[in-house]
Design a protein around this motif. Structure first.
Motif, PDB file in Angstrom:
ATOM      1  N   LEU A 223       0.724  -1.340   0.293  1.00  0.00           N
ATOM      2  CA  LEU A 223       0.090   0.098   0.486  1.00  0.00           C
ATOM      3  C   LEU A 223       1.034   0.467   0.200  1.00  0.00           C
ATOM      4  CD1 LEU A 223      -3.133  -1.248   2.665  1.00  0.00           C
ATOM      5  CD2 LEU A 223      -3.261  -0.439   0.245  1.00  0.00           C
ATOM      6  N   LYS A 224       2.027   0.959   0.600  1.00  0.00           N
ATOM      7  CA  LYS A 224       2.691   2.176   1.144  1.00  0.00           C
ATOM      8  C   LYS A 224       3.551   2.681  -0.133  1.00  0.00           C
ATOM      9  CE  LYS A 224       3.712   2.911   5.813  1.00  0.00           C
ATOM     10  NZ  LYS A 224       4.630   3.151   7.025  1.00  0.00           N
ATOM     11  N   LYS A 225       3.920   1.365  -1.055  1.00  0.00           N
ATOM     12  CA  LYS A 225       4.624   2.272  -2.024  1.00  0.00           C
ATOM     13  C   LYS A 225       3.310   2.664  -3.525  1.00  0.00           C
ATOM     14  CE  LYS A 225       7.885  -1.841  -2.495  1.00  0.00           C
ATOM     15  NZ  LYS A 225       8.768  -2.706  -2.900  1.00  0.00           N
TER      16      LYS A 225
ATOM     17  N   ALA B  46      -8.397   3.291  -7.062  1.00  0.00           N
ATOM     18  CA  ALA B  46      -8.194   2.077  -7.651  1.00  0.00           C
ATOM     19  C   ALA B  46      -6.279   1.512  -7.512  1.00  0.00           C
ATOM     20  CB  ALA B  46      -7.703   3.286  -8.655  1.00  0.00           C
ATOM     21  N   LYS B  47      -5.497   2.224  -6.489  1.00  0.00           N
ATOM     22  CA  LYS B  47      -4.432   1.911  -6.220  1.00  0.00           C
ATOM     23  C   LYS B  47      -4.458   0.727  -4.962  1.00  0.00           C
ATOM     24  CE  LYS B  47      -1.976   5.968  -7.869  1.00  0.00           C
ATOM     25  NZ  LYS B  47      -0.931   6.992  -7.161  1.00  0.00           N
ATOM     26  N   VAL B  48      -5.587   0.850  -4.109  1.00  0.00           N
ATOM     27  CA  VAL B  48      -5.910   0.352  -2.708  1.00  0.00           C
ATOM     28  C   VAL B  48      -6.523  -1.339  -3.134  1.00  0.00           C
ATOM     29  CG1 VAL B  48      -7.720  -0.024  -1.254  1.00  0.00           C
ATOM     30  CG2 VAL B  48      -6.828   2.490  -1.530  1.00  0.00           C
ATOM     31  N   ALA B  49      -7.334  -0.497  -4.084  1.00  0.00           N
ATOM     32  CA  ALA B  49      -8.413  -2.266  -5.725  1.00  0.00           C
ATOM     33  C   ALA B  49      -7.108  -3.030  -4.957  1.00  0.00           C
ATOM     34  CB  ALA B  49      -9.060  -1.819  -6.229  1.00  0.00           C
TER      35      ALA B  49
ATOM     36  N   PHE C  82      -8.406 -11.998   2.363  1.00  0.00           N
ATOM     37  CA  PHE C  82      -8.952 -10.494   3.609  1.00  0.00           C
ATOM     38  C   PHE C  82      -9.664  -9.653   3.333  1.00  0.00           C
ATOM     39  CE2 PHE C  82      -4.589 -11.283   4.774  1.00  0.00           C
ATOM     40  CZ  PHE C  82      -4.070 -10.681   5.480  1.00  0.00           C
ATOM     41  N   GLU C  83     -10.518  -9.764   4.046  1.00  0.00           N
ATOM     42  CA  GLU C  83     -11.990  -8.309   3.578  1.00  0.00           C
ATOM     43  C   GLU C  83     -11.642  -7.142   3.623  1.00  0.00           C
ATOM     44  OE1 GLU C  83     -15.253 -11.114   5.336  1.00  0.00           O
ATOM     45  OE2 GLU C  83     -14.099 -10.297   7.242  1.00  0.00           O
ATOM     46  N   ALA C  84     -11.329  -6.101   3.609  1.00  0.00           N
ATOM     47  CA  ALA C  84     -11.848  -5.000   2.973  1.00  0.00           C
ATOM     48  C   ALA C  84     -13.153  -3.836   3.915  1.00  0.00           C
ATOM     49  CB  ALA C  84     -11.882  -4.211   2.081  1.00  0.00           C
ATOM     50  N   MET C  85     -12.856  -3.379   4.491  1.00  0.00           N
ATOM     51  CA  MET C  85     -14.535  -2.705   5.474  1.00  0.00           C
ATOM     52  C   MET C  85     -14.198  -1.131   5.478  1.00  0.00           C
ATOM     53  SD  MET C  85     -15.886  -2.458   9.319  1.00  0.00           S
ATOM     54  CE  MET C  85     -14.305  -2.360  10.286  1.00  0.00           C
TER      55      MET C  85
ATOM     56  N   LEU D  15     -13.784  -1.433 -10.120  1.00  0.00           N
ATOM     57  CA  LEU D  15     -11.792  -1.642  -9.382  1.00  0.00           C
ATOM     58  C   LEU D  15     -12.157  -2.921  -9.670  1.00  0.00           C
ATOM     59  CD1 LEU D  15     -11.275   0.978  -8.091  1.00  0.00           C
ATOM     60  CD2 LEU D  15     -11.175   0.679 -10.140  1.00  0.00           C
ATOM     61  N   ASP D  16     -13.392  -4.202  -9.631  1.00  0.00           N
ATOM     62  CA  ASP D  16     -13.228  -5.907  -9.508  1.00  0.00           C
ATOM     63  C   ASP D  16     -12.371  -6.364  -8.301  1.00  0.00           C
ATOM     64  OD1 ASP D  16     -13.809  -5.776 -12.201  1.00  0.00           O
ATOM     65  OD2 ASP D  16     -11.291  -5.448 -13.558  1.00  0.00           O
ATOM     66  N   VAL D  17     -13.080  -5.253  -7.212  1.00  0.00           N
ATOM     67  CA  VAL D  17     -12.679  -6.402  -5.735  1.00  0.00           C
ATOM     68  C   VAL D  17     -14.331  -7.373  -5.600  1.00  0.00           C
ATOM     69  CG1 VAL D  17     -12.419  -5.266  -3.394  1.00  0.00           C
ATOM     70  CG2 VAL D  17     -11.133  -4.666  -5.310  1.00  0.00           C
ATOM     71  N   ASN D  18     -13.814  -8.214  -5.297  1.00  0.00           N
ATOM     72  CA  ASN D  18     -14.880  -9.177  -5.200  1.00  0.00           C
ATOM     73  C   ASN D  18     -15.610  -8.792  -3.874  1.00  0.00           C
ATOM     74  OD1 ASN D  18     -16.298 -11.872  -4.398  1.00  0.00           O
ATOM     75  ND2 ASN D  18     -14.645 -12.697  -4.444  1.00  0.00           N
ATOM     76  N   PRO D  19     -17.072  -8.448  -4.469  1.00  0.00           N
ATOM     77  CA  PRO D  19     -17.887  -8.124  -3.485  1.00  0.00           C
ATOM     78  C   PRO D  19     -17.945  -8.909  -1.913  1.00  0.00           C
ATOM     79  CG  PRO D  19     -18.941  -8.695  -6.002  1.00  0.00           C
ATOM     80  CD  PRO D  19     -17.889  -8.605  -6.052  1.00  0.00           C
ATOM     81  N   LYS D  20     -18.052 -10.191  -2.153  1.00  0.00           N
ATOM     82  CA  LYS D  20     -17.783 -10.496  -1.147  1.00  0.00           C
ATOM     83  C   LYS D  20     -16.265 -10.420   0.354  1.00  0.00           C
ATOM     84  CE  LYS D  20     -19.365 -15.303  -3.211  1.00  0.00           C
ATOM     85  NZ  LYS D  20     -19.374 -16.874  -3.434  1.00  0.00           N
TER      86      LYS D  20
END
Length: 285
Positions: free
Chosen positions: A129-131, A175-178, A187-190, A226-231
């Motif tokens: 993420l930092k990069k 987009a970079k986070v995705a 992993f999950e993203a909240m 951005l194609d992140v899995n909704p799950k």
């Protein structure tokens, strides 16, 4: 460690005198990134060493107990020669105790391995993420708390005032986070949205709960596009009830208007992994 840091600092000073200002800034950023990684790795190492020391202390205590049992058993053999059956049972008990010790030690080792693996993945996520996002943007903060990665994005970067539509500039950051989230399917993203305490009532939204919920789902939809899995995605609204600072000035209210993306391991999968290790151990695999 101090010598290494002094040598690094001296090297930076020497290089600064020989390279352009642009190269000097790049070297400083590289040094800061290495320092962040070193600090994070040091914290993880200290935690692992502490866990290992505690486990070793428990093993030593059980070894002492086993030694006492062996001594008591030997005393029985020396003084009660006619108690052959009892001696045999005592020996069997000792063997079972030894096997129990080995089993407990293996369980501790496997649990530590699972925790170490999770921490290693977390550290890799922070580095990625930092990069990808950059560590020098004052409106974006990336850190780790208790094994969970937090990406905090200032409200002004994501939304116009009073709006829940994500800006084009924010979409570039998301987009970079995705990209990083997509590389970690376990992993999950909240997405956690916070407002200040200024009352909000712009139909169809009626209050700050509505606004924070709408902003969270807006970010989730961008990540999904951005194609992140909704799950992997969770939308969370916090309204103004978890402020960073008091909402007593315009500057403080700006700090409290924020969106956090919390990247975390799926807890059920983590415990399932540990349970499978224990099941394999019980079956003798």
């Amino acid at each position: 460690m101090k010598k290494l840091m002094l040598l690094s600092a001296f090297s930076l000073m020497f290089l600064a005198s020989c390279v352009s200002k642009k190269e000097h800034v790049a070297l400083q950023e590289k040094y800061q990134e290495s320092q962040d990684l070193l600090n994070t790795a040091t914290v993880k190492l200290n935690s692992c060493l502490s866990d290992a020391a505690a486990a070793n202390a428990r093993v030593e205590t059980m070894k002492d107990q086993l030694s006492d049992l062996r001594k008591a058993n030997q005393d029985l053999i020396d003084t009660k020669g006619n108690l052959t059956t009892l001696t045999q049972k005592g020996a069997e008990n000792l063997e079972r105790s030894l096997e129990s010790l080995k089993e407990r030690d293996l369980k501790i080792t496997r649990l530590q391995d699972a925790l170490t693996k999770k921490d290693s993945v977390t550290l890799a996520i922070v580095t990625s993420l930092k990069k990808a996002v950059g560590i020098n943007d004052p409106d974006i903060e990336i850190n780790v708390e208790k094994g969970v990665v937090f990406i905090s994005i200032a409200d002004k970067l994501l939304f116009q005032s009073g709006s829940y539509n994500v800006t084009n500039e924010a979409k570039n950051v998301l987009a970079k986070v995705a990209k990083v989230v997509n590389s970690k399917p376990d992993f999950e993203a909240m997405v956690e949205s916070h407002t200040d305490n200024v009352p909000y009532n712009k139909p169809p939204l009626i209050d700050n709960w509505d606004l924070s919920a709408k902003r969270a789902t807006s970010v989730v939809r961008v990540l999904e596009d951005l194609d992140v899995n909704p799950k992997q995605l969770i939308a969370a609204a916090r309204s103004y009830y978890v402020p960073l600072v008091d909402n007593d000035t315009a500057s403080n209210r700006a700090k409290n208007r924020r969106t956090r993306i919390v990247v975390m391991p799926k807890i059920d999968q983590f415990y399932q992994m540990v349970e499978e290790e224990m099941k394999n151990l019980a079956e003798g695999n």
